[in-house]
Design an enzyme around this catalytic site. Structure first.
Site, PDB file in Angstrom:
ATOM      1  N   THR A  32     -84.963  28.542 -82.803  1.00 48.39           N
ATOM      2  CA  THR A  32     -85.063  28.215 -84.224  1.00 48.39           C
ATOM      3  C   THR A  32     -85.569  26.787 -84.388  1.00 48.39           C
ATOM      4  O   THR A  32     -86.556  26.539 -85.099  1.00 48.39           O
ATOM      5  CB  THR A  32     -83.691  28.370 -84.917  1.00 48.39           C
ATOM      6  OG1 THR A  32     -83.113  29.625 -84.529  1.00 48.39           O
ATOM      7  CG2 THR A  32     -83.845  28.324 -86.434  1.00 48.39           C
ATOM      8  N   GLY A 101     -78.381  28.342 -75.213  1.00 44.25           N
ATOM      9  CA  GLY A 101     -79.551  27.934 -74.432  1.00 44.25           C
ATOM     10  C   GLY A 101     -79.187  27.003 -73.288  1.00 44.25           C
ATOM     11  O   GLY A 101     -80.071  26.379 -72.688  1.00 44.25           O
ATOM     12  N   GLU A 107     -76.835  18.245 -76.011  1.00 44.84           N
ATOM     13  CA  GLU A 107     -76.799  18.420 -77.467  1.00 44.84           C
ATOM     14  C   GLU A 107     -75.592  17.692 -78.062  1.00 44.84           C
ATOM     15  O   GLU A 107     -75.696  17.020 -79.098  1.00 44.84           O
ATOM     16  CB  GLU A 107     -76.731  19.905 -77.816  1.00 44.84           C
ATOM     17  CG  GLU A 107     -78.038  20.643 -77.527  1.00 44.84           C
ATOM     18  CD  GLU A 107     -77.939  22.151 -77.683  1.00 44.84           C
ATOM     19  OE1 GLU A 107     -78.977  22.777 -77.896  1.00 44.84           O
ATOM     20  OE2 GLU A 107     -76.834  22.709 -77.576  1.00 44.84           O
TER      21      GLU A 107
HETATM   22  C1  5RP Z   1     -78.844  25.736 -76.996  1.00 51.20           C
HETATM   23  C2  5RP Z   1     -78.197  25.996 -78.296  1.00 51.20           C
HETATM   24  C3  5RP Z   1     -79.039  26.606 -79.343  1.00 51.20           C
HETATM   25  O1  5RP Z   1     -79.174  25.707 -80.392  1.00 51.20           O
HETATM   26  C4  5RP Z   1     -78.386  27.869 -79.810  1.00 51.20           C
HETATM   27  O2  5RP Z   1     -78.245  28.721 -78.685  1.00 51.20           O
HETATM   28  C5  5RP Z   1     -79.221  28.582 -80.877  1.00 51.20           C
HETATM   29  O3  5RP Z   1     -80.429  28.973 -80.333  1.00 51.20           O
HETATM   30  P1  5RP Z   1     -81.442  29.913 -81.099  1.00 51.20           P
HETATM   31  O4  5RP Z   1     -81.950  29.144 -82.275  1.00 51.20           O
HETATM   32  O5  5RP Z   1     -82.490  30.233 -80.069  1.00 51.20           O
HETATM   33  O6  5RP Z   1     -80.676  31.164 -81.519  1.00 51.20           O
HETATM   34  O7  5RP Z   1     -77.049  25.708 -78.541  1.00 51.20           O
HETATM   35  O8  5RP Z   1     -77.912  25.270 -76.053  1.00 51.20           O
END
Ligand code: 5RP
Length: 234
Positions: A32, A101, A107
């Protein structure tokens, strides 16, 4: 483009309205927020937006360089104005599960250094109670099976080491990810975060409590921005 991909793009682009010239911006990770990163690159090239970014993963660093966002090291600056990032789930109190991810450690460090956090999401991410999405926990490779067993005892649920085919997923920090299948039962994420962090071998947990100030949410009826009324953007 599949519907959900379109929603991700709409949310990712809409969140760029929070970014103004002169800002230091945390750049999250995932499918996203990648649209945010691409749009910020376009705004730099076409609209003269003047920002610097701090990426939360090697993947985002690569993308940011490709789209022309000037990057700085978090250690070399005194905090960030804002971070924009995705989430795997968020609840009515704006508590988050992140780490789908595998980038949760960087993060969380970046969020910790930011004056505000904006989440970009499609409406599948909104839940009443956290936990249907397996909770990611970054753990040390040393004695990982013992750490996973300790997490299973604490959480009383199945915990597994995240795999990519036959190999364990290795994070940008050289660690592993344990996924805890709690189910939608995490009604007190602050207590759970503290308990999980108390286990030796745990590096960080993907519960982001009291960090999110707004969610830019894309759904069938368009994009809505929800401001956390006890957050820093209220
Ligand atoms: C990565 C994350 C991502 O922000 C979370 O998994 C959302 O990802 P996506 O937008 O692909 O659904 O925390 O560590």
């Amino acid at each position: 483009m599949a519907d959900v991909e379109q929603l991700k793009k709409e949310a990712g682009i809409a969140a760029c309205s929070f970014v103004k010239t002169g800002m230091k911006v945390g750049l999250g990770t995932g499918s996203t927020v990648k649209h945010t990163v691409i749009e910020l690159g376009r705004m730099i090239a076409e609209e003269g937006l003047d920002i610097v970014g701090v990426p939360t993963s090697l993947a985002t660093e690569k993308l940011a360089i490709e789209v022309g966002i000037p990057l700085v090291k978090l250690s070399s600056i005194d905090g960030l104005d804002i971070v924009i990032d995705g989430a795997d789930e968020y609840d009515p109190k704006f508590q988050l599960i992140k780490g789908g991810g595998a980038a949760l450690l960087r993060e969380k460090i970046v969020v910790q250094e930011s004056s505000a956090m904006v989440v970009v999401a499609d409406d599948r991410k909104r839940v009443d109670v956290l936990g249907a999405f397996p909770l990611p926990i970054e753990i040390t490779p040393f004695s990982s099976s013992a750490t996973i067993r300790a997490l299973g005892r604490l959480l009383d649920c199945r915990v597994n080491c995240r795999m990519a085919g036959d190999n364990a997923v290795v994070t940008d920090n050289g660690n592993l990810i344990a996924d805890a299948h709690c189910g939608p039962t995490i009604s007190n994420p602050e207590k759970m975060e503290a308990e999980i962090l108390n286990i030796a071998g745990v590096v960080q947990v993907g519960l982001f409590n009291n960090m999110c100030d707004a969610v830019v949410l894309a759904g069938a009826n368009g994009v809505e921005t929800h401001i956390n009324q006890v957050g820093r953007l209220a």
